[in-house]
Design an enzyme around this catalytic site. Structure first.
Site, PDB file in Angstrom:
ATOM      1  N   CYS A   2       0.963  -1.229   0.032  1.00  0.00           N
ATOM      2  CA  CYS A   2      -0.122   0.029   0.061  1.00  0.00           C
ATOM      3  C   CYS A   2       0.775   1.341   0.042  1.00  0.00           C
ATOM      4  CB  CYS A   2      -1.083  -0.062   1.195  1.00  0.00           C
ATOM      5  SG  CYS A   2      -2.059  -1.467   1.282  1.00  0.00           S
ATOM      6  N   ARG A  27       3.649   0.015  -4.691  1.00  0.00           N
ATOM      7  CA  ARG A  27       3.403  -0.680  -3.708  1.00  0.00           C
ATOM      8  C   ARG A  27       2.220  -1.449  -3.495  1.00  0.00           C
ATOM      9  NH1 ARG A  27       6.869   1.760   0.415  1.00  0.00           N
ATOM     10  NH2 ARG A  27       5.624   0.921   1.773  1.00  0.00           N
ATOM     11  N   TRP A  76      -3.173  -2.830  -1.717  1.00  0.00           N
ATOM     12  CA  TRP A  76      -2.749  -4.030  -2.026  1.00  0.00           C
ATOM     13  C   TRP A  76      -3.633  -4.922  -0.815  1.00  0.00           C
ATOM     14  CZ3 TRP A  76      -0.648  -8.294   0.576  1.00  0.00           C
ATOM     15  CH2 TRP A  76      -0.395  -9.673  -0.204  1.00  0.00           C
ATOM     16  N   ASN A 100      -1.809   1.630   6.138  1.00  0.00           N
ATOM     17  CA  ASN A 100      -1.045   0.692   5.424  1.00  0.00           C
ATOM     18  C   ASN A 100      -0.315  -0.070   6.528  1.00  0.00           C
ATOM     19  OD1 ASN A 100       1.074  -0.864   4.028  1.00  0.00           O
ATOM     20  ND2 ASN A 100       2.565   0.740   4.430  1.00  0.00           N
ATOM     21  N   GLY A 101      -0.328  -1.597   6.569  1.00  0.00           N
ATOM     22  CA  GLY A 101      -0.240  -2.659   7.518  1.00  0.00           C
ATOM     23  C   GLY A 101      -1.566  -3.605   7.905  1.00  0.00           C
ATOM     24  N   GLU A 479      15.773 -18.405  -9.540  1.00  0.00           N
ATOM     25  CA  GLU A 479      15.406 -17.413  -9.919  1.00  0.00           C
ATOM     26  C   GLU A 479      14.625 -16.924 -11.214  1.00  0.00           C
ATOM     27  OE1 GLU A 479      14.937 -14.528  -8.693  1.00  0.00           O
ATOM     28  OE2 GLU A 479      15.100 -13.028 -10.190  1.00  0.00           O
ATOM     29  N   LYS A 483      10.899 -15.816 -11.701  1.00  0.00           N
ATOM     30  CA  LYS A 483      10.723 -14.745 -12.860  1.00  0.00           C
ATOM     31  C   LYS A 483       9.480 -15.155 -13.864  1.00  0.00           C
ATOM     32  CE  LYS A 483      12.068 -12.074 -11.793  1.00  0.00           C
ATOM     33  NZ  LYS A 483      12.690 -11.778 -10.862  1.00  0.00           N
ATOM     34  N   GLU A 486       6.015 -15.532 -11.990  1.00  0.00           N
ATOM     35  CA  GLU A 486       5.287 -14.441 -11.483  1.00  0.00           C
ATOM     36  C   GLU A 486       4.811 -13.736 -12.684  1.00  0.00           C
ATOM     37  OE1 GLU A 486       7.573 -11.259  -9.398  1.00  0.00           O
ATOM     38  OE2 GLU A 486       9.529 -12.050 -10.151  1.00  0.00           O
ATOM     39  N   HIS A 502      13.966 -38.358  -7.584  1.00  0.00           N
ATOM     40  CA  HIS A 502      13.644 -38.753  -6.204  1.00  0.00           C
ATOM     41  C   HIS A 502      11.883 -38.467  -6.098  1.00  0.00           C
ATOM     42  CE1 HIS A 502      17.571 -39.984  -4.824  1.00  0.00           C
ATOM     43  NE2 HIS A 502      17.973 -39.185  -5.695  1.00  0.00           N
ATOM     44  N   LYS A 601       5.368  -4.079  -5.864  1.00  0.00           N
ATOM     45  CA  LYS A 601       6.861  -4.221  -6.076  1.00  0.00           C
ATOM     46  C   LYS A 601       7.341  -4.293  -4.509  1.00  0.00           C
ATOM     47  CE  LYS A 601      10.877  -3.423  -7.991  1.00  0.00           C
ATOM     48  NZ  LYS A 601      11.114  -4.453  -8.559  1.00  0.00           N
TER      49      LYS A 601
HETATM   50  O1  M6R Z   1      12.567  -5.085  -2.163  1.00  0.00           O
HETATM   51  P1  M6R Z   1      13.028  -6.587  -1.827  1.00  0.00           P
HETATM   52  O2  M6R Z   1      14.162  -6.854  -2.865  1.00  0.00           O
HETATM   53  O3  M6R Z   1      13.360  -6.898  -0.419  1.00  0.00           O
HETATM   54  O4  M6R Z   1      11.842  -7.278  -2.333  1.00  0.00           O
HETATM   55  C1  M6R Z   1      11.927  -8.875  -2.116  1.00  0.00           C
HETATM   56  C2  M6R Z   1      10.984  -9.563  -2.915  1.00  0.00           C
HETATM   57  O5  M6R Z   1       9.877  -9.131  -2.696  1.00  0.00           O
HETATM   58  C3  M6R Z   1      11.548  -9.226  -4.520  1.00  0.00           C
HETATM   59  O6  M6R Z   1      12.523  -9.656  -4.738  1.00  0.00           O
HETATM   60  C4  M6R Z   1      10.539 -10.120  -5.252  1.00  0.00           C
HETATM   61  O7  M6R Z   1      10.780 -11.379  -5.122  1.00  0.00           O
HETATM   62  C5  M6R Z   1      10.727  -9.819  -6.774  1.00  0.00           C
HETATM   63  N1  M6R Z   1      10.024  -8.493  -7.182  1.00  0.00           N
HETATM   64  C6  M6R Z   1      10.444 -10.802  -7.807  1.00  0.00           C
HETATM   65  O8  M6R Z   1      10.712 -10.565  -8.938  1.00  0.00           O
END
Ligand code: M6R
Length: 606
Positions: A2, A27, A76, A100-101, A479, A483, A486, A502, A601
């Site tokens: 948020c 956010r 969010w 926010n929270g 990673e 990617k 998501e 396994h 983000k």
């Molecule tokens: O801002 P941060 O690097 O702490 O965020 C951590 C994760 O939320 C972030 O890396 C997330 O997994 C990525 N946006 C994925 O692409």
């Protein structure tokens, strides 16, 4: 998550709020709203809707407010679905509020204070508005004090009281709020992004304090009314004014920016061919005095930590753990004054990482952070900070932040090896020379992006997909798989190739494409056997392979050749290739690549 904005001053308040919300949208972007008070008429109105800030802009396009004050929010969703009703601000009686929270005890509060009748949404936030209104008898500070005493959880609250003129009030616990007074008035926000247009001076609102924004001054006091002088900081963070620079999505632009970003990260940290952190104020003692390392991070940042773990083990032979920040505090971690904690975060605001840093420091550990956003909460809580200098990363899917985090880790590992006597000066210089090749190597893989686009079409229709590799390849694929899932919504799992038989090999069919990464020469033979195993079960296999060993597979499989680097550095070209794969799949499916569903983000709720 948020985004929050609060403003009072001489500017067009609606424009200030909406522009700020657009900058804060990363956010959270499932709904947005503003409450605006016209100082001329004293009229206060709320506009809010499910959808993006652009939808909110249309909703209030016809409204005119001369000046005054206002609060805004981009959401969010946590408590209550995505709907107009659940969007913030929430208004109960004389109180209008954004939050926010998470308020953990909102159900108890409804019961204890019999608030149900006053609620129209399903949110925990509206309960706070109702409680605040219940306590409000014309004294904002008294009401805020009584309210926060009843709240359990995390909160950044921004409030307007109907009878308090153009004044905005705020208080917080854990969830961040920064504020400033500038020529245009007084403002506060969840993070600096929204303030940078006006000023580079700001202060962090301390927890459990009350902030008042007036058009020409700011008042800050603790809950007992004792005045506190704000501690102003300055930031040299620049907003990316170039927008998407002709690219259809920020993700593509940010992938393409990586060679430059890596240069910015490492330049200024290499002197006489050796890694040098003196300009960052990071002393060698940090690296020589520790007995073990603990890396704390989430998501992509944690994946960067996994690459570092492999390097530390093979080069430094030190004890190192990588902890998911969200699990860290609940796992009785072995942390003491001999532990070097390295926190990794693009935003510097991830709540789990932030809380883990505080916890580790309470246990006596020294904390070094690898952060992209200057002046962010984790940076402020750490003993030392190495900024990645990637520049603003707007797409939710992290790309250049990840590879610049890796670049910082290479520098750290080299400096540690040198300062601990593991590497001679010559060995360190040779390692650094290879790191300095990264931008050029990345340019080569970026120049071949059309080939990766062709490969992406092979997995476009997949429902499930596996990524397999060994050693560092497995770390990269974790990673790559994140990617892909998501941004493309394909269910993808990264598996250490040797583990496949396994259990999970039972899932391999001709409908389950497999992406293999083969960049580690010493593991190649075993990896090729594992690729054959999935191929003989019908899988369509795409192999990302180091160029120098590619002839072993050409003709047999769909192969994408990755430009050669020493094995320890192959994560750099391989990760760019995997980012491009995810990007093309998402773009070809017609998705909003930069704002994938359900995500934000910055993750500021636990
Ligand atoms: O801002 P941060 O690097 O702490 O965020 C951590 C994760 O939320 C972030 O890396 C997330 O997994 C990525 N946006 C994925 O692409």
């Amino acid at each position: 998550m948020c985004g929050i904005i609060g403003y009072t001053g001489s500017e067009d308040v609606k424009a200030v709020l909406l522009d700020a919300l657009e900058l804060l949208e990363y956010r959270g972007y499932d709904s947005a709203g503003v409450a605006v008070r016209d100082s001329g008429t004293g009229e206060q109105r709320v506009f809010k809707c499910a959808g993006r800030v652009s939808d909110l802009r249309m909703l209030c396009a016809a409204e005119k407010f001369a000046s005054g004050c206002g609060i805004g929010h981009t959401r969010w969703a946590t408590h209550g679905g995505v709907s107009d009703r659940n969007a913030h601000p929430h208004q109960v009686g004389r109180v209008t509020l954004v939050h926010n929270g998470i308020i953990e005890n909102y159900k108890e509060l409804i019961a204890d204070y019999d608030l149900q009748e006053e609620l129209q949404s399903e949110t925990d936030t509206e309960v706070v508005a109702a409680l605040l209104n219940r306590f409000y008898e014309g004294e904002p500070h008294e009401a805020i004090k009584k309210t926060v005493a009843k709240l359990r959880g995390t909160f950044a609250l921004v409030v307007m009281f109907a009878d308090q003129g153009d004044v905005v009030y705020s208080t917080r616990n854990v969830s961040p709020i920064v504020a400033t007074l500038c020529d245009e008035g007084a403002m506060l926000a969840s993070d600096l992004t929204a303030l940078c247009r006006f000023t580079n001076r700001y202060f962090v609102v301390p927890e459990y304090h009350i902030l008042e924004l007036h058009a020409d001054h700011i008042a800050l006091c603790d809950l007992d009314g004792k005045m506190v002088e704000p501690e102003y900081l300055t930031v040299d963070w620049e907003l990316n004014s170039a927008g998407k620079n002709g690219y259809p999505f920020y993700m593509e632009k940010e992938i393409m920016e990586q060679p430059d970003a890596i240069e910015r990260t490492i330049e200024g940290r290499i002197r006489s061919g050796l890694p040098d952190f003196s300009a960052d104020g990071v002393p060698d003692a940090l690296f020589t005095d520790c007995e073990r390392i603990c890396i704390i991070a989430c998501g992509t940042a944690m994946h960067a930590g996994l690459v570092a773990q492999a390097l530390v083990k093979s080069i430094l032979h030190m004890h190192i753990e990588v902890e998911m920040a969200s699990e860290f505090m609940y796992s009785d971690p072995v942390i003491d004054e001999k532990t070097l904690v390295i926190a990794v975060s693009q935003s510097g605001e991830t709540i789990d990482t932030l809380e883990a840093v505080k916890y580790a420091r309470r246990r006596g550990a020294k904390c070094l952070s690898i952060i992209n956003v200057r002046g962010s909460s984790i940076a402020r809580e750490s003993d030392y900070v190495l900024y990645t200098n990637a520049g603003p990363e707007i797409a939710v899917a992290s790309t250049k932040a990840y590879t610049t985090q890796l670049a910082v880790f290479y520098l750290i590992v080299a400096r540690m090896a040198y300062s601990r006597g593991v590497f001679s000066a010559e060995e360190t210089q040779s390692f650094i020379r290879e790191l300095q090749r990264t931008p050029d190597v990345m340019k080569k893989i970026l120049a071949k992006r059309r080939d990766i686009h062709v490969v992406a079409k092979r997995v476009l229709g997949a429902k499930d997909l596996f990524m397999i590799g060994r050693g560092l390849d497995y770390s990269i694929l974790l990673e790559g798989s994140l990617k892909l899932k998501e941004v493309s919504y394909i269910h993808s799992e990264a598996y250490a190739s040797g583990e496949l038989k396994h259990g999970p090999i039972a899932l391999i069919t001709q409908d389950t494409p497999v992406v293999a990464s083969v960049t580690q020469e010493k593991l190649m033979s075993k990896e090729l056997s594992n690729i054959k195993e999935v191929r003989s079960r019908g899988a369509d296999v795409v192999v990302f392979i180091k160029e120098s060993i590619a002839q072993r597979l050409e003709g047999e499989y769909e192969v994408v050749k990755l430009p050669n680097m020493q094995d320890e550095f192959m994560v750099m070209p391989a990760s760019v290739a995997l980012q491009l794969l995810a990007y093309y799949v998402s773009a070809d499916k017609g998705f909003d690549v930069d704002k994938p569903r359900n995500l934000a983000k910055v993750v500021t709720v636990e």
